[in-house]
Design a protein around this motif. Sequence first.
Motif, PDB file in Angstrom:
ATOM      1  N   ARG A  26     -27.550   7.849   5.796  1.00  0.00           N
ATOM      2  CA  ARG A  26     -28.133   7.229   6.983  1.00  0.00           C
ATOM      3  C   ARG A  26     -29.536   7.804   7.152  1.00  0.00           C
ATOM      4  N   ILE A  27     -30.449   6.960   7.563  1.00  0.00           N
ATOM      5  CA  ILE A  27     -31.823   7.387   7.782  1.00  0.00           C
ATOM      6  C   ILE A  27     -32.068   7.478   9.279  1.00  0.00           C
ATOM      7  N   LEU A  28     -32.618   8.595   9.714  1.00  0.00           N
ATOM      8  CA  LEU A  28     -32.984   8.785  11.112  1.00  0.00           C
ATOM      9  C   LEU A  28     -34.467   8.429  11.237  1.00  0.00           C
ATOM     10  N   PRO A  29     -34.775   7.249  11.802  1.00  0.00           N
ATOM     11  CA  PRO A  29     -36.168   6.807  11.856  1.00  0.00           C
ATOM     12  C   PRO A  29     -36.977   7.580  12.890  1.00  0.00           C
ATOM     13  N   PHE A  30     -38.288   7.629  12.675  1.00  0.00           N
ATOM     14  CA  PHE A  30     -39.185   8.257  13.641  1.00  0.00           C
ATOM     15  C   PHE A  30     -38.985   7.636  15.014  1.00  0.00           C
ATOM     16  N   ALA A  31     -38.751   6.326  15.046  1.00  0.00           N
ATOM     17  CA  ALA A  31     -38.626   5.602  16.312  1.00  0.00           C
ATOM     18  C   ALA A  31     -37.415   6.037  17.136  1.00  0.00           C
ATOM     19  N   ALA A  32     -36.495   6.784  16.533  1.00  0.00           N
ATOM     20  CA  ALA A  32     -35.308   7.236  17.274  1.00  0.00           C
ATOM     21  C   ALA A  32     -35.674   8.200  18.395  1.00  0.00           C
ATOM     22  N   GLY A  33     -36.816   8.840  18.265  1.00  0.00           N
ATOM     23  CA  GLY A  33     -37.237   9.775  19.307  1.00  0.00           C
ATOM     24  C   GLY A  33     -36.355  11.008  19.347  1.00  0.00           C
ATOM     25  N   ALA A  34     -36.213  11.588  20.533  1.00  0.00           N
ATOM     26  CA  ALA A  34     -35.407  12.804  20.699  1.00  0.00           C
ATOM     27  C   ALA A  34     -33.946  12.514  20.369  1.00  0.00           C
ATOM     28  N   HIS A  35     -33.294  13.488  19.752  1.00  0.00           N
ATOM     29  CA  HIS A  35     -31.875  13.326  19.401  1.00  0.00           C
ATOM     30  C   HIS A  35     -31.198  14.696  19.414  1.00  0.00           C
ATOM     31  N   ALA A  36     -29.877  14.692  19.287  1.00  0.00           N
ATOM     32  CA  ALA A  36     -29.077  15.914  19.448  1.00  0.00           C
ATOM     33  C   ALA A  36     -29.471  17.033  18.493  1.00  0.00           C
ATOM     34  N   ALA A  37     -29.863  16.712  17.265  1.00  0.00           N
ATOM     35  CA  ALA A  37     -30.206  17.750  16.292  1.00  0.00           C
ATOM     36  C   ALA A  37     -31.709  17.977  16.197  1.00  0.00           C
ATOM     37  N   GLY A  38     -32.454  17.435  17.122  1.00  0.00           N
ATOM     38  CA  GLY A  38     -33.908  17.490  17.069  1.00  0.00           C
ATOM     39  C   GLY A  38     -34.508  18.874  17.016  1.00  0.00           C
ATOM     40  N   SER A  39     -33.844  19.853  17.561  1.00  0.00           N
ATOM     41  CA  SER A  39     -34.397  21.213  17.538  1.00  0.00           C
ATOM     42  C   SER A  39     -33.831  22.034  16.383  1.00  0.00           C
ATOM     43  N   SER A  40     -33.124  21.381  15.479  1.00  0.00           N
ATOM     44  CA  SER A  40     -32.493  22.076  14.352  1.00  0.00           C
ATOM     45  C   SER A  40     -33.195  21.771  13.041  1.00  0.00           C
ATOM     46  N   GLY A  41     -33.084  22.688  12.116  1.00  0.00           N
ATOM     47  CA  GLY A  41     -33.493  22.420  10.740  1.00  0.00           C
ATOM     48  C   GLY A  41     -32.290  21.840  10.009  1.00  0.00           C
ATOM     49  N   SER A  42     -32.328  21.874   8.696  1.00  0.00           N
ATOM     50  CA  SER A  42     -31.228  21.341   7.892  1.00  0.00           C
ATOM     51  C   SER A  42     -29.952  22.144   8.114  1.00  0.00           C
ATOM     52  N   PHE A  43     -28.842  21.433   8.178  1.00  0.00           N
ATOM     53  CA  PHE A  43     -27.537  22.103   8.223  1.00  0.00           C
ATOM     54  C   PHE A  43     -26.481  21.194   7.628  1.00  0.00           C
ATOM     55  N   SER A  44     -25.369  21.805   7.231  1.00  0.00           N
ATOM     56  CA  SER A  44     -24.227  21.069   6.682  1.00  0.00           C
ATOM     57  C   SER A  44     -22.968  21.546   7.373  1.00  0.00           C
ATOM     58  N   ILE A  45     -22.041  20.635   7.537  1.00  0.00           N
ATOM     59  CA  ILE A  45     -20.720  20.954   8.077  1.00  0.00           C
ATOM     60  C   ILE A  45     -19.715  20.653   6.970  1.00  0.00           C
ATOM     61  N   LEU A  46     -18.929  21.653   6.609  1.00  0.00           N
ATOM     62  CA  LEU A  46     -17.904  21.471   5.583  1.00  0.00           C
ATOM     63  C   LEU A  46     -16.546  21.334   6.243  1.00  0.00           C
ATOM     64  N   GLN A  47     -15.763  20.394   5.744  1.00  0.00           N
ATOM     65  CA  GLN A  47     -14.393  20.199   6.224  1.00  0.00           C
ATOM     66  C   GLN A  47     -13.449  20.366   5.042  1.00  0.00           C
ATOM     67  N   PHE A  48     -12.208  20.786   5.342  1.00  0.00           N
ATOM     68  CA  PHE A  48     -11.237  21.113   4.294  1.00  0.00           C
ATOM     69  C   PHE A  48      -9.904  20.450   4.591  1.00  0.00           C
ATOM     70  N   SER A  49      -9.456  19.566   3.711  1.00  0.00           N
ATOM     71  CA  SER A  49      -8.209  18.846   3.954  1.00  0.00           C
ATOM     72  C   SER A  49      -7.006  19.789   3.952  1.00  0.00           C
ATOM     73  N   HIS A  50      -7.039  20.858   3.163  1.00  0.00           N
ATOM     74  CA  HIS A  50      -5.920  21.792   3.098  1.00  0.00           C
ATOM     75  C   HIS A  50      -5.917  22.787   4.260  1.00  0.00           C
TER      76      HIS A  50
END
Length: 182
Positions: free
Chosen positions: A133-157
Motif C-alpha cells: 500500500r502506498i501512503l500518498p503525500f495527500a494523506a496528510g497527518a496520520h497515526a505513524a507520522g511521527s515514526s520512522g520505519s518499523f515492522s510488526i511480526l506475528q507468529f501463528s504458533h
Amino acid sequence: TLAAITRPAEDTRWWRDHAHALPAAHLDYLVTETVASAILAYAPAQIPELLHTTDYARAVTTADPSIPPDAEDATVAATRARQHAALHDRRTALTVIIGEAALHQNVGGTQVLRAQLRHLAGLGTRYPQVTIRILPFAAGAHAAGSSGSFSILQFSHAPALGLVHVAGPAGGTCLDAPATVA
C-alpha cells in the motif's frame, strides 16, 4: 519471549550462511523474522529490504557508511537470501505501507529506481501473500507520522506473542513487551 518465538524455527540456514555480513545488533530480529507467520511493515522513506531488487540493495548498501566496501557484496547477498527465505521458501504474509517519498527517492539513479518500481508493481503476481500500500503525500497527518520505519511480526504458533522492530542505524530495537506490541 524471543526464545519462545524462535523455538520452532525449521530453517535458519540463510542467516547462518550470511551472519558475517549482518550487523550483530540486527541478528535477533532477523532470526525472529525467519519464523514469523506475518510481517506488517511501515516504511516512510525507503523501500523495505524484503522488497529490494539487487541493484537497489547495492545502492542502499553502498550509501551506508557502516558497511565497508569489501563487505558490500556479502551484504547484498544476505539481503537477497533473506528475501528468498521469507517470500519464496516460507511464503510469509507481508503487508507493507510505503510512504510516497520512498517512491521518489532516486536511490541508485533513474534506471535502478525505475527497475525497483517495476519490481514492486509485479510482486503481487509472483507472491500473492505480499500486499503493498502506498501512503500518498495527500494523506496528510496520520497515526505513524511521527515514526520512522518499523515492522510488526506475528507468529501463528504463538498468537499471544508479537514483536515490534523499530529500525535504526545500528540495526534497530526489538520491542516484545505485550503492552508495547499492542
